[in-house]
Design a protein around this motif. Structure first.
Motif, PDB file in Angstrom:
ATOM      1  N   LEU A  18      -9.514  34.686 -16.686  1.00 59.73           N
ATOM      2  CA  LEU A  18      -9.721  36.364 -16.275  1.00 59.73           C
ATOM      3  C   LEU A  18      -9.044  35.456 -14.611  1.00 59.73           C
ATOM      4  CD1 LEU A  18     -10.581  38.681 -15.690  1.00 59.73           C
ATOM      5  CD2 LEU A  18     -12.529  37.808 -14.824  1.00 59.73           C
ATOM      6  N   PHE A  19      -9.478  34.137 -14.704  1.00 59.25           N
ATOM      7  CA  PHE A  19      -9.111  33.567 -13.448  1.00 59.25           C
ATOM      8  C   PHE A  19      -8.204  33.076 -13.530  1.00 59.25           C
ATOM      9  CE2 PHE A  19     -14.149  33.115 -13.164  1.00 59.25           C
ATOM     10  CZ  PHE A  19     -14.353  34.857 -12.255  1.00 59.25           C
ATOM     11  N   THR A  20      -6.996  32.956 -14.208  1.00 65.08           N
ATOM     12  CA  THR A  20      -5.656  32.294 -14.697  1.00 65.08           C
ATOM     13  C   THR A  20      -4.587  32.909 -14.357  1.00 65.08           C
ATOM     14  OG1 THR A  20      -5.667  32.219 -17.143  1.00 65.08           O
ATOM     15  CG2 THR A  20      -6.678  30.514 -15.938  1.00 65.08           C
ATOM     16  N   TYR A  21      -5.430  35.112 -14.276  1.00 72.54           N
ATOM     17  CA  TYR A  21      -3.710  35.651 -14.050  1.00 72.54           C
ATOM     18  C   TYR A  21      -3.744  36.148 -12.863  1.00 72.54           C
ATOM     19  CZ  TYR A  21      -4.973  35.922 -19.279  1.00 72.54           C
ATOM     20  OH  TYR A  21      -5.374  36.426 -20.863  1.00 72.54           O
ATOM     21  N   VAL A  22      -2.552  36.656 -12.462  1.00 69.46           N
ATOM     22  CA  VAL A  22      -2.372  35.808 -11.182  1.00 69.46           C
ATOM     23  C   VAL A  22      -2.343  37.596 -10.734  1.00 69.46           C
ATOM     24  CG1 VAL A  22       0.137  36.710  -9.912  1.00 69.46           C
ATOM     25  CG2 VAL A  22       0.156  35.161 -11.433  1.00 69.46           C
ATOM     26  N   THR A  23      -2.925  38.431 -11.579  1.00 73.14           N
ATOM     27  CA  THR A  23      -3.054  39.866 -11.449  1.00 73.14           C
ATOM     28  C   THR A  23      -3.968  40.301 -10.826  1.00 73.14           C
ATOM     29  OG1 THR A  23      -3.390  40.757 -14.006  1.00 73.14           O
ATOM     30  CG2 THR A  23      -1.048  41.605 -12.580  1.00 73.14           C
ATOM     31  N   SER A  24      -5.392  39.648 -11.745  1.00 73.71           N
ATOM     32  CA  SER A  24      -6.640  39.556 -11.202  1.00 73.71           C
ATOM     33  C   SER A  24      -7.036  38.461 -10.378  1.00 73.71           C
ATOM     34  CB  SER A  24      -7.796  38.613 -12.879  1.00 73.71           C
ATOM     35  OG  SER A  24      -7.457  39.674 -13.729  1.00 73.71           O
ATOM     36  N   ARG A  25      -5.859  37.265  -9.980  1.00 72.58           N
ATOM     37  CA  ARG A  25      -6.431  36.194  -8.888  1.00 72.58           C
ATOM     38  C   ARG A  25      -6.253  37.385  -7.556  1.00 72.58           C
ATOM     39  NH1 ARG A  25      -3.185  32.242  -8.343  1.00 72.58           N
ATOM     40  NH2 ARG A  25      -2.512  32.264 -10.091  1.00 72.58           N
ATOM     41  N   ALA A  26      -4.925  38.502  -7.870  1.00 72.66           N
ATOM     42  CA  ALA A  26      -4.783  38.974  -6.780  1.00 72.66           C
ATOM     43  C   ALA A  26      -5.719  40.126  -6.010  1.00 72.66           C
ATOM     44  CB  ALA A  26      -3.047  39.891  -6.487  1.00 72.66           C
ATOM     45  N   VAL A  27      -6.657  40.289  -7.405  1.00 73.72           N
ATOM     46  CA  VAL A  27      -7.461  41.713  -7.124  1.00 73.72           C
ATOM     47  C   VAL A  27      -8.399  40.979  -6.189  1.00 73.72           C
ATOM     48  CG1 VAL A  27      -9.493  42.643  -7.805  1.00 73.72           C
ATOM     49  CG2 VAL A  27      -6.590  42.996  -8.556  1.00 73.72           C
ATOM     50  N   PHE A  28      -8.652  39.488  -7.145  1.00 71.23           N
ATOM     51  CA  PHE A  28     -10.146  38.958  -5.837  1.00 71.23           C
ATOM     52  C   PHE A  28      -9.973  38.431  -4.597  1.00 71.23           C
ATOM     53  CE2 PHE A  28     -11.225  37.381 -10.177  1.00 71.23           C
ATOM     54  CZ  PHE A  28     -12.043  38.709 -10.533  1.00 71.23           C
ATOM     55  N   SER A  29      -8.341  38.020  -4.198  1.00 72.62           N
ATOM     56  CA  SER A  29      -7.952  37.412  -3.276  1.00 72.62           C
ATOM     57  C   SER A  29      -7.970  38.365  -1.739  1.00 72.62           C
ATOM     58  CB  SER A  29      -6.294  36.691  -3.172  1.00 72.62           C
ATOM     59  OG  SER A  29      -5.784  37.007  -2.426  1.00 72.62           O
ATOM     60  N   ALA A  30      -7.208  39.381  -2.695  1.00 75.23           N
ATOM     61  CA  ALA A  30      -7.846  40.301  -1.322  1.00 75.23           C
ATOM     62  C   ALA A  30      -9.655  40.831  -1.525  1.00 75.23           C
ATOM     63  CB  ALA A  30      -7.460  42.260  -2.656  1.00 75.23           C
ATOM     64  N   LEU A  31     -10.245  41.392  -2.530  1.00 77.66           N
ATOM     65  CA  LEU A  31     -11.708  40.983  -2.215  1.00 77.66           C
ATOM     66  C   LEU A  31     -12.390  40.583  -1.043  1.00 77.66           C
ATOM     67  CD1 LEU A  31     -12.575  43.133  -5.447  1.00 77.66           C
ATOM     68  CD2 LEU A  31     -12.653  43.716  -2.950  1.00 77.66           C
ATOM     69  N   THR A  32     -11.731  39.125  -1.621  1.00 78.21           N
ATOM     70  CA  THR A  32     -12.670  37.576  -0.949  1.00 78.21           C
ATOM     71  C   THR A  32     -12.217  37.460   0.592  1.00 78.21           C
ATOM     72  OG1 THR A  32     -12.672  36.303  -3.162  1.00 78.21           O
ATOM     73  CG2 THR A  32     -12.180  35.833  -0.721  1.00 78.21           C
ATOM     74  N   ALA A  33     -10.627  38.453   1.163  1.00 81.64           N
ATOM     75  CA  ALA A  33     -10.087  38.894   1.906  1.00 81.64           C
ATOM     76  C   ALA A  33     -10.946  39.241   3.389  1.00 81.64           C
ATOM     77  CB  ALA A  33      -8.540  37.727   2.332  1.00 81.64           C
ATOM     78  N   MET A  34     -10.681  40.715   2.776  1.00 80.34           N
ATOM     79  CA  MET A  34     -11.605  41.517   2.688  1.00 80.34           C
ATOM     80  C   MET A  34     -13.137  41.176   3.202  1.00 80.34           C
ATOM     81  SD  MET A  34     -11.793  45.511   1.220  1.00 80.34           S
ATOM     82  CE  MET A  34     -10.413  45.717   0.797  1.00 80.34           C
ATOM     83  N   VAL A  35     -13.821  40.810   2.065  1.00 81.49           N
ATOM     84  CA  VAL A  35     -15.510  40.556   3.172  1.00 81.49           C
ATOM     85  C   VAL A  35     -15.636  39.884   3.448  1.00 81.49           C
ATOM     86  CG1 VAL A  35     -17.268  39.628   1.509  1.00 81.49           C
ATOM     87  CG2 VAL A  35     -15.654  41.158   0.444  1.00 81.49           C
ATOM     88  N   ILE A  36     -14.730  38.860   4.441  1.00 86.26           N
ATOM     89  CA  ILE A  36     -15.056  37.303   4.751  1.00 86.26           C
ATOM     90  C   ILE A  36     -14.536  38.303   6.169  1.00 86.26           C
ATOM     91  CG2 ILE A  36     -14.201  35.888   6.338  1.00 86.26           C
ATOM     92  CD1 ILE A  36     -13.833  34.455   3.358  1.00 86.26           C
ATOM     93  N   GLY A  37     -13.843  39.458   6.553  1.00 83.21           N
ATOM     94  CA  GLY A  37     -13.303  40.272   7.634  1.00 83.21           C
ATOM     95  C   GLY A  37     -14.383  41.279   8.260  1.00 83.21           C
ATOM     96  N   LEU A  38     -14.809  41.642   6.619  1.00 84.92           N
ATOM     97  CA  LEU A  38     -15.855  42.625   7.409  1.00 84.92           C
ATOM     98  C   LEU A  38     -17.487  41.751   7.790  1.00 84.92           C
ATOM     99  CD1 LEU A  38     -15.180  45.621   4.484  1.00 84.92           C
ATOM    100  CD2 LEU A  38     -14.932  45.480   7.011  1.00 84.92           C
ATOM    101  N   ILE A  39     -17.290  40.615   6.962  1.00 88.70           N
ATOM    102  CA  ILE A  39     -18.376  39.808   8.549  1.00 88.70           C
ATOM    103  C   ILE A  39     -18.483  39.515   9.223  1.00 88.70           C
ATOM    104  CG2 ILE A  39     -20.455  37.633   7.447  1.00 88.70           C
ATOM    105  CD1 ILE A  39     -19.635  38.399   4.915  1.00 88.70           C
TER     106      ILE A  39
END
Length: 361
Positions: A18-39
């Motif tokens: 799951l963590f090797t697909y570009v599409t999955s990693r793009a979603v995780f990247s967006a969510l990770t950055a958003m959560v960091i920013g909100l915190i």
């Protein structure tokens, strides 16, 4: 980092695929950055307020903006920090295109930080001189373009793709690559900076344009899709999707606190870096003209300043009531939120027009 770990151990644990697909990693990247920013943003804002660190609003701007004096600034540090963490976690760090893009972001963030810090030290709305800023941006842009041409597959596509025309490419060669690339990077960097004058005005268009460029990067890095849609197939371009997704997520977290009334401004630290990074993605996938369409709002804002200054120097008369363009509409009586939302709508339309170039050829 996580991508490389997933690649190494996916044969032992199937779920890691799951963590090797570009599409999955793009979603995780967006969510990770958003959560960091909100915190992080609440702490960042409180830290600046506790030390009385804030924006010095230009006195020759709209009078309604004087109340924003002292608003925490340099919020771009958190945007770029969250994006950097997300990209390191989810992208392939062996990808040369990605590393050059990260370098672009860091260099232009440093230029912006110097400008912001100069304003804070002087307690003024004026930082380093325009001449020094342009010189630093030019040298940085030429360095980035040299790295792209020398160490990536970008040089295999030296022509400029003309949108909406089938097989029409302007054969500019290496000189054209550097001229157009310089105009994109330096122009976009300053255009985003000029647009960042109202609460939420610059960041959401940047997020939308970044998302559009991410889609184009995905196509450019995919052999089949690039061939079918007749766009330059740039090796490694798919990893830029992870970067774009991280920037989009971080940008949305910033918008949460930058929406009117803004609790924090991004400052030149954010605007110069975001503008340069968007342009670098466009240059890397050879979609400079499509980028100009998607970023039409930024283009209009920059052109309004050029026309205003040129007209005043040549004729002593102003074309607009105030430049950049968003201030013109404020002076006409539009509420700030009206200007912002309408400019957002314009950007949505322009991004869709840019994406339509994939099929209208």
């Amino acid at each position: 980092m996580l991508y490389l770990l997933a690649e190494a151990y996916k044969s032992d644990l199937g779920v890691l695929n799951l963590f090797t697909y570009v599409t999955s990693r793009a979603v995780f990247s967006a969510l990770t950055a958003m959560v960091i920013g909100l915190i992080v943003y609440p702490y960042f804002i409180r830290w600046q307020r506790g030390r009385a660190v804030g924006q010095h609003v230009r006195t020759d701007g709209p009078a309604s903006h004087l109340g924003k004096n002292g608003t925490p600034t340099m919020g771009g540090i958190v945007i770029l920090g969250a994006q950097l963490v997300a990209t390191i976690l989810w992208a392939d760090l062996t990808n040369s295109l990605l590393m050059i893009l990260l370098l672009t972001t860091i260099i232009f963030a440093v230029i912006g930080f110097i400008d912001d810090w100069s304003k804070l030290r002087r307690a003024s709305s004026k930082g380093i001189s325009a001449r020094v800023k342009i010189m630093l941006q030019t040298l940085s842009g030429l360095l980035i373009l040299t790295l792209l041409w020398r160490f990536t597959a970008v040089g295999d596509h030296s022509g400029i793709l003309v949108p909406y025309w089938k097989d029409l490419v302007l054969p500019f060669g290496v000189i054209g690559f550097f001229i157009v690339g310089w105009a994109c990077i330096v122009g976009s960097s300053n255009a985003v900076n000029l647009t960042d004058g109202l609460d939420g005005l610059a960041i959401l268009p940047a997020v939308m344009i970044c998302s559009g460029l991410g889609m184009l990067a995905y196509v450019a890095g995919h052999n089949v899709f690039a061939g079918y849609l007749d766009v330059p197939n740039v090796g490694g371009a798919q990893e830029l999707v992870i970067f774009c997704a991280g920037l989009a997520g971080a940008g949305l977290s910033f918008l949460w606190f930058n929406a009117a009334p803004a609790q924090v401004f991004m400052g030149d630290t954010g605007s110069l870096a975001i503008g340069a990074s968007l342009a670098t993605v466009a240059v890397a996938i050879r979609q400079e003209l499509v980028f100009a369409i998607m970023g039409g709002l930024f283009v209009l804002e920059a052109v309004s300043v050029i026309l205003q200054v040129g007209s005043y120097r040549l004729t002593g008369k102003r074309i607009f009531r105030m430049a950049p363009l968003h201030h013109h509409f404020e002076q006409k009586g539009w509420p700030e939120t009206t200007v912002v939302v309408r400019f957002w709508i314009i950007t949505i339309i322009l991004v869709l027009c840019g994406l339509a170039s994939l099929k209208i050829r």
